[in-house]
Design a protein around this motif. Structure first.
Motif, PDB file in Angstrom:
ATOM      1  N   ILE A  32       0.846  -1.200   0.000  1.00 54.49           N
ATOM      2  CA  ILE A  32       0.000   0.000   0.000  1.00 54.49           C
ATOM      3  C   ILE A  32       0.877   1.244   0.000  1.00 54.49           C
ATOM      4  O   ILE A  32       0.669   2.171  -0.786  1.00 54.49           O
ATOM      5  CB  ILE A  32      -0.950   0.003   1.213  1.00 54.49           C
ATOM      6  CG1 ILE A  32      -1.966  -1.129   1.105  1.00 54.49           C
ATOM      7  CG2 ILE A  32      -1.661   1.354   1.331  1.00 54.49           C
ATOM      8  CD1 ILE A  32      -2.779  -1.356   2.379  1.00 54.49           C
ATOM      9  N   LEU A  44      -2.136  -9.537  -0.384  1.00 53.20           N
ATOM     10  CA  LEU A  44      -3.488  -9.835   0.097  1.00 53.20           C
ATOM     11  C   LEU A  44      -3.789 -11.322   0.000  1.00 53.20           C
ATOM     12  O   LEU A  44      -4.363 -11.916   0.919  1.00 53.20           O
ATOM     13  CB  LEU A  44      -4.528  -9.053  -0.705  1.00 53.20           C
ATOM     14  CG  LEU A  44      -4.845  -7.649  -0.237  1.00 53.20           C
ATOM     15  CD1 LEU A  44      -5.769  -6.953  -1.238  1.00 53.20           C
ATOM     16  CD2 LEU A  44      -5.467  -7.650   1.142  1.00 53.20           C
ATOM     17  N   PRO A  71     -10.263  -7.289   2.760  1.00 55.69           N
ATOM     18  CA  PRO A  71     -10.879  -7.321   1.425  1.00 55.69           C
ATOM     19  C   PRO A  71     -10.466  -8.587   0.673  1.00 55.69           C
ATOM     20  O   PRO A  71      -9.514  -9.275   1.064  1.00 55.69           O
ATOM     21  CB  PRO A  71     -10.320  -6.069   0.752  1.00 55.69           C
ATOM     22  CG  PRO A  71      -9.021  -5.828   1.431  1.00 55.69           C
ATOM     23  CD  PRO A  71      -9.204  -6.290   2.852  1.00 55.69           C
ATOM     24  N   LEU A  80      -8.938  -0.274  -1.198  1.00 58.97           N
ATOM     25  CA  LEU A  80      -8.437  -0.176   0.172  1.00 58.97           C
ATOM     26  C   LEU A  80      -8.552   1.247   0.695  1.00 58.97           C
ATOM     27  O   LEU A  80      -8.881   1.460   1.865  1.00 58.97           O
ATOM     28  CB  LEU A  80      -6.995  -0.660   0.255  1.00 58.97           C
ATOM     29  CG  LEU A  80      -6.803  -2.158   0.010  1.00 58.97           C
ATOM     30  CD1 LEU A  80      -5.339  -2.531   0.116  1.00 58.97           C
ATOM     31  CD2 LEU A  80      -7.621  -2.977   0.968  1.00 58.97           C
ATOM     32  N   ALA A  85      -8.021   2.003   4.588  1.00 63.33           N
ATOM     33  CA  ALA A  85      -6.705   1.398   4.817  1.00 63.33           C
ATOM     34  C   ALA A  85      -5.668   2.259   4.112  1.00 63.33           C
ATOM     35  O   ALA A  85      -5.468   2.153   2.915  1.00 63.33           O
ATOM     36  CB  ALA A  85      -6.673  -0.030   4.285  1.00 63.33           C
ATOM     37  N   LEU A  91      -3.889  -3.825   7.643  1.00 66.48           N
ATOM     38  CA  LEU A  91      -5.287  -4.180   7.849  1.00 66.48           C
ATOM     39  C   LEU A  91      -5.537  -4.768   9.230  1.00 66.48           C
ATOM     40  O   LEU A  91      -6.627  -4.670   9.769  1.00 66.48           O
ATOM     41  CB  LEU A  91      -5.736  -5.180   6.778  1.00 66.48           C
ATOM     42  CG  LEU A  91      -5.621  -4.677   5.331  1.00 66.48           C
ATOM     43  CD1 LEU A  91      -5.927  -5.807   4.364  1.00 66.48           C
ATOM     44  CD2 LEU A  91      -6.556  -3.505   5.114  1.00 66.48           C
TER      45      LEU A  91
END
Length: 94
Positions: A32, A44, A71, A80, A85, A91
Motif C-alpha cells: 500500500i 493480500l 478485502p 483499500l 486502509a 489491515l
C-alpha cells in the motif's frame, strides 16, 4: 480476534496465530505504501491464505462481530483507500 474476509466468511484467530498474520499484513502495508498494485494483490492473497490456514472458521449460525475486515485478494489500492486502509497500520491492528 474475529477476522472477516469479504467473500469467504469469518475466522477466529488465537493469540498464537497473530505473529504469522501480522507478518503477512506487514507485506500488505508495504505494498500500500509503495502504491504497488501487483505486490498488493500478492500480499493480500498471502494474508488471506495465512488467516484461512491458521484460523478456525466461525460457523454460519454463530453471529459475532468482526474485529477486522480483510478485502478479497483482487482488491485494488483504490478499494483499500475507500475502506480507510491508508497503509499506516496495515489491515490487522497490532
Amino acid at each position: 480476534m474475529i477476522v472477516r474476509i469479504l467473500g469467504l466468511g469469518q475466522f477466529r484467530l488465537d493469540q498464537d496465530d497473530l505473529p504469522a498474520v501480522e507478518a503477512a499484513d506487514d507485506r500488505v502495508e508495504a505494498a500500500i505504501t509503495a502504491g504497488d498494485e501487483v505486490a498488493l494483490r500478492r500480499a493480500l492473497s498471502d494474508l488471506i491464505d495465512v488467516i484461512v490456514q491458521t484460523g478456525r472458521p466461525v460457523p454460519d449460525q454463530e453471529f459475532v462481530t468482526s474485529d477486522v475486515i480483510v478485502p478479497p485478494a483482487d482488491a485494488s489500492l483504490a478499494d483499500l483507500a475507500a475502506m480507510g486502509a491508508e497503509g499506516e497500520e496495515g489491515l490487522i491492528p497490532g
